[in-house]
Scaffold this motif. Structure first.
Motif, PDB file in Angstrom:
ATOM      1  N   MET A  72      76.592  25.988   4.874  1.00 31.63           N
ATOM      2  CA  MET A  72      75.693  26.518   5.937  1.00 31.63           C
ATOM      3  C   MET A  72      75.768  28.133   5.609  1.00 31.63           C
ATOM      4  O   MET A  72      74.759  28.982   5.515  1.00 31.63           O
ATOM      5  CB  MET A  72      76.053  26.378   7.203  1.00 31.63           C
TER       6      MET A  72
ATOM      7  N   GLY B 210      72.739  20.822   8.090  1.00 29.42           N
ATOM      8  CA  GLY B 210      72.759  20.356   9.707  1.00 29.42           C
ATOM      9  C   GLY B 210      72.538  18.973  10.058  1.00 29.42           C
ATOM     10  O   GLY B 210      73.519  18.666  11.077  1.00 29.42           O
TER      11      GLY B 210
ATOM     12  N   ARG C 219      76.114  17.667   9.307  1.00 30.69           N
ATOM     13  CA  ARG C 219      76.819  18.169  10.466  1.00 30.69           C
ATOM     14  C   ARG C 219      76.595  17.264  11.554  1.00 30.69           C
ATOM     15  O   ARG C 219      77.868  16.885  12.351  1.00 30.69           O
ATOM     16  CB  ARG C 219      76.882  19.536  10.699  1.00 30.69           C
TER      17      ARG C 219
ATOM     18  N   GLU D 131      73.035  19.987  17.303  1.00 31.25           N
ATOM     19  CA  GLU D 131      72.814  19.951  16.170  1.00 31.25           C
ATOM     20  C   GLU D 131      71.564  19.180  15.476  1.00 31.25           C
ATOM     21  O   GLU D 131      70.629  19.646  14.668  1.00 31.25           O
ATOM     22  CB  GLU D 131      74.120  19.555  15.097  1.00 31.25           C
TER      23      GLU D 131
ATOM     24  N   CYS E 120      68.114  20.457  14.012  1.00 28.86           N
ATOM     25  CA  CYS E 120      67.400  20.160  12.549  1.00 28.86           C
ATOM     26  C   CYS E 120      65.973  19.685  13.124  1.00 28.86           C
ATOM     27  O   CYS E 120      65.113  19.863  12.193  1.00 28.86           O
ATOM     28  CB  CYS E 120      68.335  18.818  12.358  1.00 28.86           C
TER      29      CYS E 120
END
Length: 169
Positions: free
Chosen positions: A90, A107, A110, A126, A130
């Motif tokens: 990131m 992301g 994640r 998250e 996205c």
């Protein structure tokens, strides 16, 4: 066929420059591609180490491999390690808006790692990020055969992968 061609290229490169040479990032490209063909953590890990030593930690190719190695670790249940790797990616992808699709993929990973850790509120945040970028990117493209999903919960790996150019996969 692809595997044998890539192995031949890697072997030729190693014969000329040695194993894990530092002449350029090309050896890493062979390792990266082999990892994709074989779904191999070992090739991806080697490619990551090669990119780190030839391109540095904040290069977008290195960041691509942080994501690939993180993806392997998510599958293995090593979610904490995956998050560390994804944070590096990131950071690297943040250097330019050009890498917004790749940052969205990080992301997405994640989201998966946070879900695996039971950190569901963070995971949902998250996922929402996205989806916002996914929707923005997909709304401006007409070259995909995939329909634009209506909600974050509908996203899957294929939707995110569709955002990424082939050399970053």
């Amino acid at each position: 066929m692809a595997q044998s061609t890539l192995l031949e290229g890697l072997t030729d490169r190693e014969a000329e420059f040695g194993v894990d040479d530092r002449e350029s990032f090309i050896t890493g490209r062979f390792l990266h591609a082999l990892g994709n063909v074989d779904s191999s953590l070992e090739y991806h890990r080697r490619a990551l180490m090669h990119y780190k030593s030839t391109l540095g930690n904040r290069h977008h190719r290195t960041a691509d491999l942080f994501v690939k190695v993180a993806e392997h670790n998510i599958k293995l249940g090593n979610h904490e390690l995956a998050l560390v790797l994804l944070d590096f990616s990131m950071d690297a992808f943040s250097v330019s808006h050009t890498y917004m699709p790749e940052k969205t993929r990080a992301g997405w990973m994640r989201y998966k790692a946070l879900t695996g850790l039971g950190r569901l509120e963070e995971a949902e945040d998250e996922l929402a990020k996205c989806y916002r970028v996914y929707h923005k990117l997909r709304s401006t493209r007409n070259d995909s055969v995939l329909e634009i999903k209506d909600s974050p919960a509908e996203l899957d790996d294929r939707d995110i992968d569709d955002l990424i150019v082939f050399w970053s996969k």
